[in-house]
Structures are given as structure tokens and as C-alpha cells.
Design a protein around this motif. Structure first.
Motif, PDB file in Angstrom:
ATOM      1  N   HIS A   1     -21.071 104.439  74.229  1.00  0.00           N
ATOM      2  CA  HIS A   1     -21.608 103.081  74.136  1.00  0.00           C
ATOM      3  C   HIS A   1     -20.361 102.216  73.914  1.00  0.00           C
ATOM      4  CE1 HIS A   1     -23.448  99.394  72.704  1.00  0.00           C
ATOM      5  NE2 HIS A   1     -24.519  99.757  73.229  1.00  0.00           N
ATOM      6  N   PRO A   2     -20.206 101.025  74.574  1.00  0.00           N
ATOM      7  CA  PRO A   2     -18.907  99.912  74.299  1.00  0.00           C
ATOM      8  C   PRO A   2     -18.651  99.846  72.825  1.00  0.00           C
ATOM      9  CG  PRO A   2     -20.118  99.084  76.021  1.00  0.00           C
ATOM     10  CD  PRO A   2     -21.095 100.069  75.502  1.00  0.00           C
TER      11      PRO A   2
ATOM     12  N   ILE B   1     -30.214 107.769  70.536  1.00  0.00           N
ATOM     13  CA  ILE B   1     -31.503 107.329  70.281  1.00  0.00           C
ATOM     14  C   ILE B   1     -31.666 106.182  71.225  1.00  0.00           C
ATOM     15  CG2 ILE B   1     -33.205 106.616  68.937  1.00  0.00           C
ATOM     16  CD1 ILE B   1     -31.731 108.295  66.712  1.00  0.00           C
ATOM     17  N   THR B   2     -31.908 106.199  72.162  1.00  0.00           N
ATOM     18  CA  THR B   2     -31.929 105.010  73.320  1.00  0.00           C
ATOM     19  C   THR B   2     -32.289 103.682  72.769  1.00  0.00           C
ATOM     20  OG1 THR B   2     -32.395 106.652  75.216  1.00  0.00           O
ATOM     21  CG2 THR B   2     -32.572 104.317  75.734  1.00  0.00           C
ATOM     22  N   GLY B   3     -31.485 102.847  72.955  1.00  0.00           N
ATOM     23  CA  GLY B   3     -31.630 101.318  72.518  1.00  0.00           C
ATOM     24  C   GLY B   3     -31.500 101.119  70.902  1.00  0.00           C
ATOM     25  N   LYS B   4     -31.319 102.145  69.979  1.00  0.00           N
ATOM     26  CA  LYS B   4     -31.257 102.094  68.751  1.00  0.00           C
ATOM     27  C   LYS B   4     -30.141 102.527  68.170  1.00  0.00           C
ATOM     28  CE  LYS B   4     -36.441 102.374  68.137  1.00  0.00           C
ATOM     29  NZ  LYS B   4     -37.467 103.158  67.442  1.00  0.00           N
ATOM     30  N   GLY B   5     -29.509 103.651  68.471  1.00  0.00           N
ATOM     31  CA  GLY B   5     -28.118 104.241  67.998  1.00  0.00           C
ATOM     32  C   GLY B   5     -27.930 105.491  68.267  1.00  0.00           C
ATOM     33  N   VAL B   6     -27.487 106.137  66.896  1.00  0.00           N
ATOM     34  CA  VAL B   6     -26.955 107.681  67.196  1.00  0.00           C
ATOM     35  C   VAL B   6     -27.155 108.199  65.756  1.00  0.00           C
ATOM     36  CG1 VAL B   6     -25.290 107.399  68.982  1.00  0.00           C
ATOM     37  CG2 VAL B   6     -24.627 107.209  66.893  1.00  0.00           C
TER      38      VAL B   6
ATOM     39  N   LYS C   1     -31.114  97.571  63.166  1.00  0.00           N
ATOM     40  CA  LYS C   1     -32.024  97.522  62.338  1.00  0.00           C
ATOM     41  C   LYS C   1     -33.402  98.175  62.738  1.00  0.00           C
ATOM     42  CE  LYS C   1     -34.063  93.359  61.678  1.00  0.00           C
ATOM     43  NZ  LYS C   1     -34.220  91.830  61.384  1.00  0.00           N
ATOM     44  N   GLN C   2     -33.741  98.203  63.848  1.00  0.00           N
ATOM     45  CA  GLN C   2     -34.952  99.005  64.230  1.00  0.00           C
ATOM     46  C   GLN C   2     -35.014 100.355  63.972  1.00  0.00           C
ATOM     47  OE1 GLN C   2     -33.330  96.614  66.323  1.00  0.00           O
ATOM     48  NE2 GLN C   2     -35.337  95.281  65.534  1.00  0.00           N
ATOM     49  N   LEU C   3     -33.764 101.060  64.153  1.00  0.00           N
ATOM     50  CA  LEU C   3     -33.647 102.425  63.783  1.00  0.00           C
ATOM     51  C   LEU C   3     -33.895 102.841  62.585  1.00  0.00           C
ATOM     52  CD1 LEU C   3     -32.561 105.304  64.656  1.00  0.00           C
ATOM     53  CD2 LEU C   3     -30.216 104.675  63.848  1.00  0.00           C
ATOM     54  N   PHE C   4     -33.498 102.013  61.437  1.00  0.00           N
ATOM     55  CA  PHE C   4     -33.544 102.229  60.111  1.00  0.00           C
ATOM     56  C   PHE C   4     -35.160 101.819  59.645  1.00  0.00           C
ATOM     57  CE2 PHE C   4     -29.255 102.629  60.437  1.00  0.00           C
ATOM     58  CZ  PHE C   4     -28.869 103.682  59.459  1.00  0.00           C
TER      59      PHE C   4
ATOM     60  N   LYS D   1     -33.599  87.334  76.615  1.00  0.00           N
ATOM     61  CA  LYS D   1     -34.338  88.384  76.550  1.00  0.00           C
ATOM     62  C   LYS D   1     -33.537  89.635  75.760  1.00  0.00           C
ATOM     63  CE  LYS D   1     -37.567  87.253  80.136  1.00  0.00           C
ATOM     64  NZ  LYS D   1     -38.599  86.510  79.287  1.00  0.00           N
ATOM     65  N   ALA D   2     -34.040  89.612  74.482  1.00  0.00           N
ATOM     66  CA  ALA D   2     -33.069  90.770  73.831  1.00  0.00           C
ATOM     67  C   ALA D   2     -33.914  91.973  73.361  1.00  0.00           C
ATOM     68  CB  ALA D   2     -32.834  90.148  72.510  1.00  0.00           C
ATOM     69  N   GLU D   3     -33.135  92.954  72.745  1.00  0.00           N
ATOM     70  CA  GLU D   3     -33.584  94.065  72.210  1.00  0.00           C
ATOM     71  C   GLU D   3     -34.463  94.981  73.455  1.00  0.00           C
ATOM     72  OE1 GLU D   3     -36.161  93.304  68.909  1.00  0.00           O
ATOM     73  OE2 GLU D   3     -34.286  93.917  67.618  1.00  0.00           O
ATOM     74  N   LEU D   4     -33.721  94.801  74.848  1.00  0.00           N
ATOM     75  CA  LEU D   4     -34.427  95.511  75.885  1.00  0.00           C
ATOM     76  C   LEU D   4     -33.800  96.710  76.234  1.00  0.00           C
ATOM     77  CD1 LEU D   4     -34.191  92.369  78.415  1.00  0.00           C
ATOM     78  CD2 LEU D   4     -36.261  93.154  76.901  1.00  0.00           C
TER      79      LEU D   4
END
Length: 709
Positions: free
Chosen positions: A438-439, A466-471, A485-488, A576-579
């Protein structure tokens, strides 16, 4: 695969019209050993599937004295030397001389005098030899094109004694044909200028010896010597020296780019300052310039919707004109007792004015000119269908990272809320992010490298993206999570303190992407990363709005607040965010349902599904980016967003000119045909109408060369 193995591509010299190209293609298909053949009239090429010799191909094109050579083979200097005006047009000039003698004799001796008829006959034979040869062949085969119509018209004029009119038609048709040949060559010149950008020879260091070689003889690994003021003949990597390279031929950038050891350089670019040694990395057929030329030629071969319609229309139009001409010739004498000679003459004039020449070239000449102009400006449009579709676009969707922003995020904020030291937190985060593509991960690693914190020796297990959320990953028996934030909240079921909530809101409102570091027990640190917007993004979006784009949408995986802050700063219509990638695809489909035609601008890799789902996929591609060239319908070669409004404006201009051309070509013919009613249509008026329409649509199309960025 078998068909591709038997594929042979040849350059063709001498095409004068699209109909002649079609005849050549049919003739080649009849050659024994040829399974199939495809002519690209606009690029002056033929692809032969099977086996055929050069003499066989030239015999198939003998009706128009076509010359054929294998693609990539250079012409001898004697062949490329332009012919003198007299040598090139001797038959037209000689026919004009005889027609002048014929009209002079007509005034002195009368129109039926043997010398008058002989002069006109000589003019018809000399000026119309190739016309009669092809016209007769077409008539025998029941192939109806403009030469068939002209053949019937001239023979008919001679039969009814209109020798002067017949000779005038032949000479005007010969001039018209040469004008069409000249205008098509002018339109093709955009490709030829691309071909001539790179030198045909280069100075090479091979095994310690300095050699001057043709580009076809240069191998991967050879070392090029590039002096100041010289152009590069091949793609490669700088191994020695420091200079500035003018890459405008490839990318459209006007400002030279600094190059040093390790930097890539491209064939056709100009070394402006210092001495360079460049290691060749691609063969001549694989260079970026070669790929651009190939794509532009393929693009010109692709038929746009309007062009396909015109081709289908012309197929039925020509036989229909012959039927109309027959009715004009026989109905007035049969029904009203009118003069057979007068109305046969009118019927012949209808045949001449009915030539579909201007109509057939009305679309392709505009498309060729537009695509060639775009290529010079560093924009690759892969076909007329995409050029036309781009002209209908009402909404544009943008990926954020690397498109509206530079794609090089940097760490702007760090707050350690754990008992661990800053150095340990940074070390753990960098060790995990070093595994991510990821950049944002790159921004973390660059920051830690700059701080001088050691992280490379840490042993890491169970790394997971974890796609769209983190590692997440495990170090020293402890699992650490890094993400949004969604990951946690969703995965770890954590509740944030008021202090953390305030920090998150503040960072997001300022346009930062927030990365939270922690585990099942709680948050350990908060990191803010911001991707700097491109300097021209705001002006580009403003310009798009000015040229009539109704909606600009930013599609991003970022947090809504971060995305909204960036969108507000840039002037994007909606966000359109969090896509996730599949959600970007759904967003583009929804836009298509709402607006009909939608362009998607992305990097050509991560946004591949969304690019494919859009009406026109536009890739931001730097020079040499193969992915951008291959995945999208349009590639902005200089990685320059400012080319987008230019490209849309060019496509809209092209659509307008195509409509004007069709109206001009049909309108002039209709006006001429209406002259039949009072019996005023003459053969010379008919051919002037056809020639005038051809010239007008060509000149009108060449106006597209004036559209600049």
C-alpha cells in the motif's frame, strides 16, 4: 495462435482511396497460400495471414501501381527521394493538354470534327487508363464503387457523342483523385512524424569497440553514447553521466527532465545538455515509441460507430444511385416523350454526382487527424470508438491516490499513547508495513528510514492484509494491528477514548488519512498520513466543469472525513469513500445508469475493474508504463492530468467535425441532384460537386490539428 504465427505485416505505398484499399484486400485474399488479409487504409498497411511474395502482392495492387515492402524494412534513399512534379503528374498534364487542344478545335472546327474527337479521345485514354481498367473489372464482377460509376458515366458520354464532357469528367476525376491522395497523406503525416522521431542509427560501445549501427542491429545490453543535442535511438537506463532530457515527443511535457545514473530514458527523446552512456533495455520493436506508433495505427484501424454506419450506408448507397440514374435516364422519355439523349446525359451526371467518395472519407479522415494530434500531445486514444465515446461523456470518476493526488503520501502526525518508547513503536510499525504494497506503507517506511530506527532485523510471522482496512502481524509473540477506524471498531470491537476520537476527527478534517496502531487491549499510537494533491488538480476539475462535464466524482478507500476534506479543497462535485475495489466497480456502474456515458481516470492497475466498467477507461501513465498502455482505452503518457480536458475537448470537436463532414458530403450531392429536375445538371458540375465535397471534408478534418492542450 496458428493465425498469429503466419502473420506478416507490409507497408503499402500508393493508396489513393478507401475503395481501392478494399479492392486490394480482396485481390490479396485470392492469392494461393493466403488464408486472410486485413488492410489498414489509414496506416497504409496490410496484414497477410499465410504466405505471399512481394511480387504477388504488388501484382494484386497493380491496378493502382501499389508498392509493397515488409514492415520495418527501410526504403533506399533513391526510393524515398520525392518525384518531380512533371514525373508524378505527367498523365494528368498530358490529358489536360489534349483536352485543351480538343476545346480549341471545337471552337475552330466544330464538335464533330475528327481532330476534336481525337483530341478528346486521347485525353480520356491517357487521363483515365487506370480508371477504365479498374472500372471494367468491377463491372464484370458486379462490384459497385466510385470507379465503376465513373467508368459507366464516361463510356455513356462517349456513346451519346459528349466527348468533351467525357474528357472533362476524366481530367477532373484524375485531379480529384490526386487531391484525395494528397489530403490522406497529410492526415497520415502524424504517424510518419512519430516514426521519424527516433534516429535510424546510433553509436554503440560493444566489446570495447565503438560502432555505428542501424537500430535493428542493436541488442539488449549494448551501450549507447549520447552526446549533447543528440536524440536517443533506443530505450535504456543511464549508466554514466548527468543531463536533462526533452521527453515531449513521448509524454507531451515541454520541460526537460533531469536524468542521472539509474534513470530510464526513451527512444525519440532529446539529450539537451551533458554526455550520457545508456544501457539498452529493449529491442527497437519493443521501445515505448514503437508501442505508441503501433497503438496509434491500431487505433486508426478500429472503426468508430459513425464510420461503421457510413461503411454500411455506402454499401447500399452506390447500387441505389445506379438505380436512380437508370430511372432518370429512361422514365422522362418513356412517360413524357422527352429527349432520350438529354435524359441519358442527365442519368450519367447522376452517376457521377453519386460517387460516395467524400462520404466514405468523411469520418476516417477526422478520426485519423484527431488521434494523430492527440499522440503528439502525449495522449494515446486506442480507437475511433473511444474518441467518439469520450465526446459523449457527461461524468468523470477519479481514483484519488496517484490521480488527483501525487501518490507519494508523507507522515504528518505521530502520537504514541502507550507505555512503549517511540522508537519501539516505530520499529514495530515499519517491520510490519515493509511487507505491505500500500502507498501509505511506503510513507511509514520512508519516515522510519529517515529517523534511523532499525526494524529490518525483527522476525515477523503471520502477516495478513485485511482488504480495505489495514494489516496485522505477530512479532515476539504479540499481534499488532495497523489500519483505519473500521478495523478496530468492527474487527477488534474496541471503544475509543474521547481524546483519541478528538484526534481522529481533527486529523481527518484536515485531510489526513489516519492509521491506528494497537491490539485487542487498546490503541498504542495514532499516525496521520497525507497525500499531497497535484498542483493542477483543482484547475483541471474547474476546466472540466467549464466544458460541460456535469459531475466529477472521487472514488477512494479513505475515511469519509478525509476524503471530504480533499474533495472540498480540489472542487470535486461528490465523494464516495471507504470503497473496496468491487464497490468502486459498483459506483461506476451506478454513474453509468445515471449519466449514460462515464469516464474513469485511474492508475491502470488497482482500478482495472472500474476502468473496464466505465464507458472510457483513462490511465495515468508515465512514459514507459506498459500497464497504462495496455489496460486503458486512453493513456495520459506524461502522467499529466491537464491533458484530460484537452482530450475531452478534442473528442467533442472531432464529433462536431464528423457531423459537419457528413452534412457537407450529402448536402452538396443533394443540391447537385436537385439540378436534375430542371435538367441543369451537367457532367462537369457533377464531378466538381464530388471533388468539392471531398476537398471540403478533408480540409475541415485537418482543422483538428489546431486543437492544442
Amino acid at each position: 495462435m496458428e493465425k498469429r504465427q503466419e502473420e506478416h505485416v507490409y507497408r503499402v505505398e500508393g493508396f489513393s482511396c478507401a475503395g481501392c484499399a478494399g479492392t486490394f484486400e480482396k485481390n490479396v485474399k485470392r492469392i494461393d497460400g493466403v488464408k486472410d488479409a486485413e488492410v489498414n487504409f489509414m496506416a497504409s498497411k496490410i496484414t497477410v495471414y499465410g504466405s505471399a511474395t512481394i511480387p504477388q502482392l504488388e501484382k494484386a495492387g497493380a491496378f493502382e501501381q501499389l508498392r509493397v515492402r515488409p514492415e520495418g524494412e527501410e526504403l533506399d534513399e533513391s526510393e524515398t527521394k520525392p518525384q518531380s512534379f512533371l514525373m508524378k503528374y505527367w498523365h494528368v498534364l498530358l490529358a489536360a493538354l489534349f483536352i485543351g487542344l480538343g476545346f480549341t478545335s471545337q471552337l475552330v472546327n466544330g464538335e464533330e470534327h475528327v481532330f476534336t474527337v481525337s483530341a478528346f479521345f486521347a485525353s480520356i485514354v491517357i487521363g483515365g487508363y487506370s480508371l477504365f481498367k479498374v472500372g471494367l473489372q468491377n463491372l464484370v464482377r458486379l462490384t459497385f464503387d466510385m470507379k465503376t460509376l465513373m467508368f459507366v458515366a464516361v463510356i455513356g458520354a462517349a456513346i451519346i457523342g459528349e466527348w468533351g464532357e467525357g474528357a472533362l469528367v476524366v481530367i477532373l476525376f484524375a485531379i480529384s483523385e490526386q487531391l484525395e491522395r494528397f489530403s490522406m497523406d497529410r492526415a497520415r503525416r502524424s504517424i510518419r512524424s512519430l516514426m521519424n522521431i527516433a534516429p535510424k542509427k546510433a553509436t554503440v560501445l560493444r566489446n570495447g569497440e565503438e560502432l555505428t549501427l542501424r537500430v535493428s542491429e542493436i541488442l539488449i545490453g549494448d551501450m549507447l553514447k549520447i552526446k549533447p543535442g543528440e536524440k536517443l535511438a533506443m530505450d535504456g537506463v543511464v549508466t554514466k553521466g548527468h543531463s536533462s532530457i526533452n521527453q515531449s515527443a513521448i509524454t507531451g511535457e515541454s520541460i526537460p527532465v533531469e536524468k542521472k545514473a539509474g534513470d530510464p530514458v526513451y527512444a525519440g527523446t532529446l539529450n539537451t545538455e551533458g554526455y550520457l552512456e545508456v544501457e539498452v533495455t529493449k529491442l527497437v520493436k519493443d521501445t515505448t515509441l514503437s508501442k505508441i506508433i503501433h497503438l496509434v495505427e491500431k487505433a486508426q484501424e478500429e472503426r468508430a460507430p459513425s464510420q461503421s454506419f457510413i461503411d454500411r450506408f455506402a454499401k447500399y448507397y452506390t447500387p441505389a444511385i445506379m438505380v436512380v440514374a437508370l430511372f432518370v435516364a429512361i422514365l422522362p422519355p418513356l412517360i413524357a416523350g422527352a429527349s432520350w439523349e438529354a435524359w441519358i446525359y442527365q442519368g450519367l451526371a447522376v452517376l457521377v454526382v453519386g460517387c460516395p467518395c467524400a462520404l466514405v472519407i468523411s469520418t476516417p479522415v477526422a478520426i485519423v487527424t484527431a488521434i494523430g494530434n492527440a499522440a503528439k500531445q502525449g495522449v494515446l486514444i486506442k480507437g475511433g470508438v473511444y474518441l467518439e465515446e469520450l465526446g459523449h461523456v457527461k461524468a468523470v470518476a477519479f481514483d484519488k491516490t496517484g490521480t488527483l493526488t501525487k501518490g507519494h503520501p508523507a507522515v504528518t502526525y505521530f502520537n504514541n499513547v502507550s507505555d512503549d518508547s517511540d522508537e519501539n513503536v516505530w520499529s514495530t510499525v515499519a517491520a510490519i508495513e515493509a511487507y505491505s504494497q500500500h502507498p501509505l506503507a511506503g510513507a511509514i517506511v520512508r519516515k522510519v528510514d529517515k529517523l534511523g530506527v532499525d526494524y529490518k532485523e525483527k522476525e515477523l510471522i503471520d502477516f495478513q492484509s485485511i482488504t480495505g482496512k489495514g494489516v496485522k502481524a505477530t512479532l515476539n509473540g504479540e499481534t499488532t494491528w495497523i489500519g483505519n477506524k473500521q478495523l478496530f471498531v468492527e474487527d477488534l470491537q474496541l471503544t475509543f477514548s474521547n481524546e483519541i476520537k478528538t484526534t481522529l476527527n481533527t486529523l481527518q478534517s484536515e485531510g489526513n488519512t489516519v492509521m491506528i496502531v494497537g491490539n485487542e487491549r487498546g490503541v498504542k499510537a495514532v499516525i496521520g498520513v497525507a497525500d499531497e494533491a497535484r498542483e493542477n488538480s483543482r484547475s483541471v476539475l474547474k476546466r472540466l466543469n467549464e466544458i460541460g462535464i456535469k459531475e466529477s466524482v472521487m472514488l477512494t478507500g479513505d475515511d469519509p472525513k478525509t476524503a471530504a476534506a480533499i474533495a472540498k479543497r480540489l472542487g470535486v462535485s461528490s465523494v464516495k469513500a471507504e470503497l473496496l475495489p468491487d464497490e468502486k466497480l459498483s459506483a461506476v456502474k451506478a454513474l453509468r445508469e445515471q449519466y449514460g456515458s462515464v469516464a474513469m481516470v485511474g492508475d491502470g492497475v488497482n482500478d482495472a475493474p472500474a476502468l473496464a466498467a466505465s464507458s472510457v477507461g483513462i490511465a495515468m501513465g508515465g512514459a514507459g508504463t506498459d500497464t497504462a498502455l495496455e489496460t486503458a482505452d486512453v493513456a495520459l503518457m506524461g502522467d499529466d492530468l491537464e491533458k484530460l480536458p484537452y482530450t475531452i475537448a478534442l473528442s467533442r470537436r472531432a464529433l462536431t467535425i464528423i457531423k459537419q463532414n457528413i452534412t457537407l458530403s450529402l448536402g452538396l450531392k443533394l443540391i447537385a441532384l436537385l439540378l436534375v429536375i430542371p435538367g441543369w445538371l451537367t457532367l462537369w458540375i457533377a464531378i466538381l460537386a464530388d471533388m468539392g465535397a471531398t476537398l471540403l471534408v478533408t480540409l475541415n478534418s485537418l482543422r483538428l490539428l489546431r486543437v492544442k492542450k
